[in-house]
Scaffold this motif. Structure first.
Motif, mmCIF file in Angstrom:
data_model
loop_
_atom_site.group_PDB
_atom_site.id
_atom_site.type_symbol
_atom_site.label_atom_id
_atom_site.label_comp_id
_atom_site.label_asym_id
_atom_site.label_seq_id
_atom_site.Cartn_x
_atom_site.Cartn_y
_atom_site.Cartn_z
ATOM 1 N N VAL A 143 -7.683 -24.813 71.137
ATOM 2 C CA VAL A 143 -8.663 -23.783 70.831
ATOM 3 C C VAL A 143 -8.643 -23.459 69.337
ATOM 4 O O VAL A 143 -9.687 -23.295 68.703
ATOM 5 C CB VAL A 143 -8.399 -22.502 71.651
ATOM 6 N N GLY A 144 -7.446 -23.414 68.760
ATOM 7 C CA GLY A 144 -7.349 -23.143 67.339
ATOM 8 C C GLY A 144 -7.963 -24.233 66.490
ATOM 9 O O GLY A 144 -8.546 -23.976 65.432
ATOM 10 N N ALA A 145 -7.846 -25.493 66.961
ATOM 11 C CA ALA A 145 -8.375 -26.622 66.190
ATOM 12 C C ALA A 145 -9.878 -26.780 66.349
ATOM 13 O O ALA A 145 -10.592 -27.068 65.380
ATOM 14 C CB ALA A 145 -7.665 -27.903 66.622
ATOM 15 N N LEU A 146 -10.389 -26.584 67.563
ATOM 16 C CA LEU A 146 -11.813 -26.820 67.839
ATOM 17 C C LEU A 146 -12.657 -25.557 67.779
ATOM 18 O O LEU A 146 -13.872 -25.630 67.557
ATOM 19 C CB LEU A 146 -11.981 -27.453 69.228
ATOM 20 N N GLY A 147 -12.026 -24.402 67.976
ATOM 21 C CA GLY A 147 -12.785 -23.178 68.159
ATOM 22 C C GLY A 147 -13.026 -22.959 69.640
ATOM 23 O O GLY A 147 -13.031 -23.902 70.443
ATOM 24 N N PHE A 148 -13.227 -21.713 70.033
ATOM 25 C CA PHE A 148 -13.339 -21.380 71.453
ATOM 26 C C PHE A 148 -14.531 -22.063 72.109
ATOM 27 O O PHE A 148 -14.408 -22.720 73.155
ATOM 28 C CB PHE A 148 -13.439 -19.862 71.616
ATOM 29 N N GLN A 149 -15.705 -21.938 71.524
ATOM 30 C CA GLN A 149 -16.911 -22.481 72.156
ATOM 31 C C GLN A 149 -16.851 -23.997 72.284
ATOM 32 O O GLN A 149 -17.234 -24.562 73.310
ATOM 33 C CB GLN A 149 -18.157 -22.055 71.372
ATOM 34 N N GLN A 150 -16.346 -24.683 71.241
ATOM 35 C CA GLN A 150 -16.267 -26.137 71.303
ATOM 36 C C GLN A 150 -15.228 -26.581 72.331
ATOM 37 O O GLN A 150 -15.403 -27.597 73.008
ATOM 38 C CB GLN A 150 -15.927 -26.717 69.925
ATOM 39 N N THR A 151 -14.146 -25.821 72.475
ATOM 40 C CA THR A 151 -13.154 -26.149 73.499
ATOM 41 C C THR A 151 -13.767 -26.031 74.888
ATOM 42 O O THR A 151 -13.545 -26.879 75.759
ATOM 43 C CB THR A 151 -11.936 -25.214 73.393
ATOM 44 N N VAL A 152 -14.544 -24.977 75.106
ATOM 45 C CA VAL A 152 -15.221 -24.818 76.392
ATOM 46 C C VAL A 152 -16.144 -26.001 76.641
ATOM 47 O O VAL A 152 -16.149 -26.600 77.727
ATOM 48 C CB VAL A 152 -16.014 -23.494 76.442
ATOM 49 N N ARG A 153 -16.935 -26.372 75.641
ATOM 50 C CA ARG A 153 -17.862 -27.504 75.810
ATOM 51 C C ARG A 153 -17.102 -28.812 76.058
ATOM 52 O O ARG A 153 -17.531 -29.646 76.862
ATOM 53 C CB ARG A 153 -18.759 -27.641 74.582
ATOM 54 N N THR A 154 -15.966 -28.987 75.387
ATOM 55 C CA THR A 154 -15.189 -30.221 75.526
ATOM 56 C C THR A 154 -14.575 -30.350 76.911
ATOM 57 O O THR A 154 -14.569 -31.435 77.501
ATOM 58 C CB THR A 154 -14.072 -30.259 74.468
ATOM 59 N N LEU A 155 -14.061 -29.251 77.449
ATOM 60 C CA LEU A 155 -13.357 -29.303 78.731
ATOM 61 C C LEU A 155 -14.250 -29.013 79.932
ATOM 62 O O LEU A 155 -13.867 -29.304 81.069
ATOM 63 C CB LEU A 155 -12.185 -28.316 78.724
ATOM 64 N N ALA A 156 -15.426 -28.463 79.706
ATOM 65 C CA ALA A 156 -16.290 -28.058 80.822
ATOM 66 C C ALA A 156 -16.751 -29.235 81.664
ATOM 67 O O ALA A 156 -17.060 -29.067 82.848
ATOM 68 C CB ALA A 156 -17.488 -27.281 80.292
ATOM 69 N N GLY A 157 -16.816 -30.418 81.082
ATOM 70 C CA GLY A 157 -17.243 -31.579 81.851
ATOM 71 C C GLY A 157 -16.123 -32.255 82.620
ATOM 72 O O GLY A 157 -16.350 -33.284 83.266
ATOM 73 N N HIS A 158 -14.936 -31.692 82.573
ATOM 74 C CA HIS A 158 -13.795 -32.297 83.254
ATOM 75 C C HIS A 158 -13.772 -31.917 84.729
ATOM 76 O O HIS A 158 -14.236 -30.852 85.128
ATOM 77 C CB HIS A 158 -12.490 -31.860 82.597
ATOM 78 N N ARG A 159 -13.191 -32.791 85.524
ATOM 79 C CA ARG A 159 -12.976 -32.499 86.935
ATOM 80 C C ARG A 159 -11.743 -31.616 87.123
ATOM 81 O O ARG A 159 -11.699 -30.775 88.014
ATOM 82 C CB ARG A 159 -12.782 -33.829 87.684
ATOM 83 N N LEU A 160 -10.722 -31.839 86.275
ATOM 84 C CA LEU A 160 -9.439 -31.165 86.472
ATOM 85 C C LEU A 160 -8.783 -30.887 85.129
ATOM 86 O O LEU A 160 -8.803 -31.716 84.223
ATOM 87 C CB LEU A 160 -8.514 -32.064 87.315
ATOM 88 N N LEU A 161 -8.183 -29.701 85.007
ATOM 89 C CA LEU A 161 -7.363 -29.346 83.857
ATOM 90 C C LEU A 161 -5.979 -28.971 84.372
ATOM 91 O O LEU A 161 -5.824 -28.028 85.144
ATOM 92 C CB LEU A 161 -7.969 -28.157 83.093
ATOM 93 N N CYS A 162 -4.961 -29.716 83.935
ATOM 94 C CA CYS A 162 -3.573 -29.452 84.307
ATOM 95 C C CYS A 162 -2.860 -28.808 83.126
ATOM 96 O O CYS A 162 -2.885 -29.355 82.008
ATOM 97 C CB CYS A 162 -2.860 -30.749 84.681
ATOM 98 N N ILE A 163 -2.216 -27.674 83.360
ATOM 99 C CA ILE A 163 -1.529 -26.942 82.303
ATOM 100 C C ILE A 163 -0.052 -26.841 82.664
ATOM 101 O O ILE A 163 0.318 -26.162 83.621
ATOM 102 C CB ILE A 163 -2.119 -25.527 82.126
ATOM 103 N N ASP A 164 0.785 -27.511 81.898
ATOM 104 C CA ASP A 164 2.224 -27.479 82.143
ATOM 105 C C ASP A 164 2.860 -26.348 81.333
ATOM 106 O O ASP A 164 2.380 -26.001 80.249
ATOM 107 C CB ASP A 164 2.834 -28.832 81.732
#
Length: 365
Positions: A143-164
């Motif tokens: 988020v810090g590198a891309l900005g909040f909105q761009q992070t949302v756009r980048t990950l919104a097309g994903h089927r799954l987000l895994c957070i360790d």
């Protein structure tokens, strides 16, 4: 649990053409595109699957976790109606508004949570670019590198987000992650996370969590908690942790092993303060063994938390550790081990001890 890592291949007795590198001399810079491209399970967990997870027969919650997560992965496929399925619900049935959109693996250190999370990533029927895997600190850095909105756009097309290693260590992270995950859930992204803290207890003992209870409760509502009980598999049936080496032994090993690093431990701790924790993976890139001299107590909590992240990156990249000085179980003070971050510190001790065992074949006598 997953099997213990294989012993490292024997090293050549010949002196490498170049000497060991110093992590203190490295100042990695990671492009935003690389941050996104590297959101996959790390090397240690690249080949794990549900079938390679060996549940403890005395811990039924471990077998249940495999069953639930296997169904969750299968449910992330597209049904004929084009709607995504959550936890295996019937095709075409929409999820309850505001209901859980993911699974949250809670348990102590060493029960195989990351193994299961990576197995879920591998089992999800989607192309690699449609699913993402990263630590909590890597996600916040994205988020810090891309900005909040761009992070949302980048990950919104994903089927799954895994957070360790999901943790909320400060109010800013709480608000940021709550907003990010809300947007991703609205876009249809499934979530999965691991942590040593129940979702409703995130932030407890770290900051004034009561002041941010709305955000914390909102985060908790995104997940279905799945408790995994058990003991640390890294120490089950294994010999005692190896005793620290002498400074001469560590230095000799560093100079006779290809792709080794050699650092004075206090100097390395100071250097970590100059590198963002999300870059610690890049900091260790290309290493075959990490060598530390003069290991001693960690002076303060901020330094200790940075060391935890470094230990995690060394562990998931399968980099053995040779060290002189104090044993790893004496790194953290009693106050630290009894405080709000105690589970992180015990995880670091466990992982560093396992890496010290992995380095057995690399010792130069």
């Amino acid at each position: 649990m997953s099997a213990s890592p294989a012993e490292p291949a024997p090293t050549s007795p010949a002196t490498p053409a170049t000497g060991p590198v110093s992590l203190c001399a490295r100042e990695p810079r990671v492009a935003a595109e690389r941050l996104v491209g590297e959101m996959v399970p790390p090397p240690r967990f690249d080949s794990v699957r549900f079938a390679t997870y060996v549940p403890d027969p005395n811990q039924p919650s471990q077998t249940e976790a495999v069953t639930v997560l296997s169904a969750f992965a299968a449910g992330l496929g597209q049904d004929p109606g084009g709607k995504r399925r959550w936890f295996g619900r019937k095709p075409g049935t929409a999820a309850a508004p505001g209901g859980p959109r993911g699974v949250y693996l809670d348990g102590g250190y060493g029960v195989g949570k990351t193994h299961l999370l990576a197995s879920l990533w591998h089992a999800t029927p989607a192309a690699p670019e449609q699913k993402a895997f990263g630590t909590f600190v890597e996600l916040t850095n994205l988020v810090g590198a891309l900005g909040f909105q761009q992070t949302v756009r980048t990950l919104a097309g994903h089927r799954l987000l895994c957070i360790d290693e999901f943790e909320l260590d400060d109010p800013g992270d709480t608000v940021l992650v709550s907003s990010l995950l809300s947007r991703l859930v609205e876009a249809g992204v499934a979530l999965a996370a691991t942590s040593n803290t129940l979702p409703g207890k995130l932030g407890e003992g770290r900051f004034a969590a009561a002041d941010f209870m709305r955000e914390i409760q909102g985060l908790s509502a995104r997940f279905r908690p799945l408790r995994i009980d058990g003991e640390d598999y890294r120490h089950r049936g294994l010999p005692e942790a190896p005793a620290p080496l002498t400074t001469e032994q560590v230095t000799r090993a560093a100079h006779t092993t290809e792709a080794a690093s050699l650092d004075d431990f206090p100097a390395l701790l100071a250097h970590l303060a100059t590198v963002h924790p999300s870059r610690y993976g890049a900091l260790t890139e290309g290493l075959r063994v990490a060598c530390f001299t003069d290991v001693g107590p960690v002076p303060d909590q901020s330094t200790a938390l940075r060391l935890v992240v470094l230990a995690d990156r060394l562990y998931d990249r399968e980099i053995p550790v040779l060290a002189s000085g104090l044993p790893f179980d004496r790194l953290f003070s009693d106050e630290m081990l009894n405080g709000g971050y105690r589970k992180k510190y015990f995880r670091a001790i466990s992982r560093l001890t396992a890496l010290a065992r992995d380095a057995k074949g690399l010792r130069a006598e």
